[in-house]
Design a protein around this motif. Structure first.
Motif, mmCIF file in Angstrom:
data_model
loop_
_atom_site.group_PDB
_atom_site.id
_atom_site.type_symbol
_atom_site.label_atom_id
_atom_site.label_comp_id
_atom_site.label_asym_id
_atom_site.label_seq_id
_atom_site.Cartn_x
_atom_site.Cartn_y
_atom_site.Cartn_z
ATOM 1 N N TRP A 177 0.866 -1.178 0.000
ATOM 2 C CA TRP A 177 0.000 0.000 0.000
ATOM 3 C C TRP A 177 0.899 1.223 0.000
ATOM 4 O O TRP A 177 1.568 1.506 0.989
ATOM 5 C CB TRP A 177 -0.918 -0.018 1.218
ATOM 6 C CG TRP A 177 -1.791 1.199 1.367
ATOM 7 C CD1 TRP A 177 -2.218 2.038 0.392
ATOM 8 C CD2 TRP A 177 -2.334 1.700 2.580
ATOM 9 N NE1 TRP A 177 -3.009 3.034 0.915
ATOM 10 C CE2 TRP A 177 -3.094 2.844 2.266
ATOM 11 C CE3 TRP A 177 -2.270 1.299 3.896
ATOM 12 C CZ2 TRP A 177 -3.764 3.593 3.220
ATOM 13 C CZ3 TRP A 177 -2.942 2.040 4.856
ATOM 14 C CH2 TRP A 177 -3.687 3.172 4.514
ATOM 15 N N ARG A 224 1.295 4.978 0.293
ATOM 16 C CA ARG A 224 0.462 6.012 0.915
ATOM 17 C C ARG A 224 1.320 7.193 1.347
ATOM 18 O O ARG A 224 2.187 7.047 2.196
ATOM 19 C CB ARG A 224 -0.236 5.407 2.136
ATOM 20 C CG ARG A 224 -1.027 6.367 2.951
ATOM 21 C CD ARG A 224 -1.683 5.616 4.119
ATOM 22 N NE ARG A 224 -2.105 6.543 5.119
ATOM 23 C CZ ARG A 224 -1.434 6.853 6.227
ATOM 24 N NH1 ARG A 224 -0.305 6.266 6.492
ATOM 25 N NH2 ARG A 224 -1.902 7.726 7.066
ATOM 26 N N SER A 277 -9.344 -3.766 5.069
ATOM 27 C CA SER A 277 -9.690 -2.448 5.615
ATOM 28 C C SER A 277 -9.271 -2.328 7.071
ATOM 29 O O SER A 277 -8.842 -1.259 7.513
ATOM 30 C CB SER A 277 -11.189 -2.192 5.471
ATOM 31 O OG SER A 277 -11.540 -2.147 4.099
ATOM 32 N N ALA A 319 -5.571 -1.622 7.017
ATOM 33 C CA ALA A 319 -5.323 -0.251 6.565
ATOM 34 C C ALA A 319 -5.709 0.759 7.652
ATOM 35 O O ALA A 319 -4.994 1.740 7.877
ATOM 36 C CB ALA A 319 -6.093 0.025 5.277
ATOM 37 N N VAL A 334 -10.350 3.446 6.254
ATOM 38 C CA VAL A 334 -9.766 3.367 4.920
ATOM 39 C C VAL A 334 -10.363 2.151 4.226
ATOM 40 O O VAL A 334 -10.542 1.110 4.847
ATOM 41 C CB VAL A 334 -8.231 3.211 5.001
ATOM 42 C CG1 VAL A 334 -7.627 3.070 3.619
ATOM 43 C CG2 VAL A 334 -7.594 4.358 5.740
ATOM 44 N N ASN A 335 -10.645 2.273 2.933
ATOM 45 C CA ASN A 335 -11.097 1.137 2.160
ATOM 46 C C ASN A 335 -9.867 0.347 1.716
ATOM 47 O O ASN A 335 -9.202 0.698 0.746
ATOM 48 C CB ASN A 335 -11.915 1.582 0.946
ATOM 49 C CG ASN A 335 -12.496 0.415 0.190
ATOM 50 O OD1 ASN A 335 -11.962 -0.686 0.204
ATOM 51 N ND2 ASN A 335 -13.604 0.664 -0.480
ATOM 52 N N GLY A 336 -9.569 -0.710 2.452
ATOM 53 C CA GLY A 336 -8.388 -1.509 2.163
ATOM 54 C C GLY A 336 -8.466 -2.244 0.846
ATOM 55 O O GLY A 336 -7.446 -2.514 0.211
ATOM 56 N N ARG A 369 -9.529 -1.109 -1.943
ATOM 57 C CA ARG A 369 -9.084 -0.212 -3.017
ATOM 58 C C ARG A 369 -7.622 0.184 -2.886
ATOM 59 O O ARG A 369 -7.014 0.621 -3.856
ATOM 60 C CB ARG A 369 -9.938 1.051 -3.045
ATOM 61 C CG ARG A 369 -11.321 0.795 -3.577
ATOM 62 C CD ARG A 369 -12.054 2.056 -3.856
ATOM 63 N NE ARG A 369 -12.092 2.907 -2.658
ATOM 64 C CZ ARG A 369 -12.906 3.921 -2.493
ATOM 65 N NH1 ARG A 369 -13.745 4.240 -3.450
ATOM 66 N NH2 ARG A 369 -12.894 4.615 -1.396
ATOM 67 N N ASN A 370 -7.051 0.047 -1.674
ATOM 68 C CA ASN A 370 -5.693 0.545 -1.460
ATOM 69 C C ASN A 370 -4.612 -0.530 -1.487
ATOM 70 O O ASN A 370 -3.525 -0.282 -1.984
ATOM 71 C CB ASN A 370 -5.623 1.314 -0.145
ATOM 72 C CG ASN A 370 -6.363 2.620 -0.223
ATOM 73 O OD1 ASN A 370 -5.979 3.502 -0.973
ATOM 74 N ND2 ASN A 370 -7.449 2.743 0.511
ATOM 75 N N TRP A 371 -4.871 -1.712 -0.953
ATOM 76 C CA TRP A 371 -3.870 -2.776 -0.983
ATOM 77 C C TRP A 371 -3.800 -3.370 -2.382
ATOM 78 O O TRP A 371 -4.811 -3.537 -3.055
ATOM 79 C CB TRP A 371 -4.215 -3.894 -0.003
ATOM 80 C CG TRP A 371 -4.023 -3.524 1.440
ATOM 81 C CD1 TRP A 371 -4.994 -3.234 2.338
ATOM 82 C CD2 TRP A 371 -2.792 -3.435 2.142
ATOM 83 N NE1 TRP A 371 -4.447 -2.962 3.561
ATOM 84 C CE2 TRP A 371 -3.081 -3.073 3.471
ATOM 85 C CE3 TRP A 371 -1.454 -3.617 1.779
ATOM 86 C CZ2 TRP A 371 -2.098 -2.906 4.445
ATOM 87 C CZ3 TRP A 371 -0.472 -3.442 2.764
ATOM 88 C CH2 TRP A 371 -0.797 -3.087 4.058
ATOM 89 N N ARG A 388 -4.912 -4.193 -7.680
ATOM 90 C CA ARG A 388 -5.605 -3.907 -6.416
ATOM 91 C C ARG A 388 -6.525 -5.058 -6.022
ATOM 92 O O ARG A 388 -7.068 -5.778 -6.874
ATOM 93 C CB ARG A 388 -6.424 -2.635 -6.548
ATOM 94 C CG ARG A 388 -5.588 -1.454 -6.976
ATOM 95 C CD ARG A 388 -5.635 -0.352 -5.960
ATOM 96 N NE ARG A 388 -4.787 0.749 -6.377
ATOM 97 C CZ ARG A 388 -3.694 1.100 -5.719
ATOM 98 N NH1 ARG A 388 -3.331 0.460 -4.640
ATOM 99 N NH2 ARG A 388 -2.971 2.113 -6.137
#
Length: 147
Positions: free
Chosen positions: A85, A87, A114, A117, A125-127, A129-131, A139
């Motif tokens: 991730w 960030r 999530s 995250a 955080v929406n994990g 979409r981020n991981w 993703r």
């Protein structure tokens, strides 16, 4: 079933004669256990002991699976696979562990992307979409859409 003056009456559900059992201590002390013991006894545990009824093995805890388990079973993620991730100039890493959970670099394990995250960011955080998979940057949300 009733308890009066140190006696417990056990009546059958469908007629027949009830049975009375003399317990070694008054019914009022059931919940406290013995004075020499720190254990707490329930009326049911006293009856099981006095009637010599085996309670059976203790219940097994339910096995919880992580949210990534479906991706692992579908072959889209592997156990031991690294997730990343990116960030705000920092790079966070996690590893997929058996059962579909994520393990962060500090050893903490989370059942959801999530949750992992959120623990790193300090806010929601929406994990998904981020991981992303470290090997190709895909993703988790994109992988989930393939199932």
């Amino acid at each position: 079933m009733g308890a009066v003056g140190g006696f417990v009456s056990v009546a059958p559900h469908h007629g027949g004669c009830g049975r009375r059992f003399r317990l070694g201590r008054p019914a009022s002390r059931w919940a406290r256990g013995s004075r020499s013991s720190r254990s707490r006894l329930s009326p049911n545990s006293v009856l099981r002991r006095e009637l010599k009824i085996d309670a059976g093995p203790p219940p097994t805890p339910s096995v919880r699976t992580g949210e990534l388990d479906a991706l692992v079973r579908a072959g889209l993620l592997d156990v031991g696979e690294e997730l990343i991730w990116e960030r705000r100039g920092a790079s966070h890493r996690a590893v997929v562990v058996s059962g579909g959970a994520l393990q962060l670099a500090d050893g903490r394990i989370f059942e959801s992307p999530s949750g992992a995250a959120r623990a790193l960011a300090g806010y929601e955080v929406n994990g998904w979409r981020n991981w992303a998979r470290a090997r190709d940057g895909v993703r988790l949300a994109s992988l989930r859409d393939q199932i």
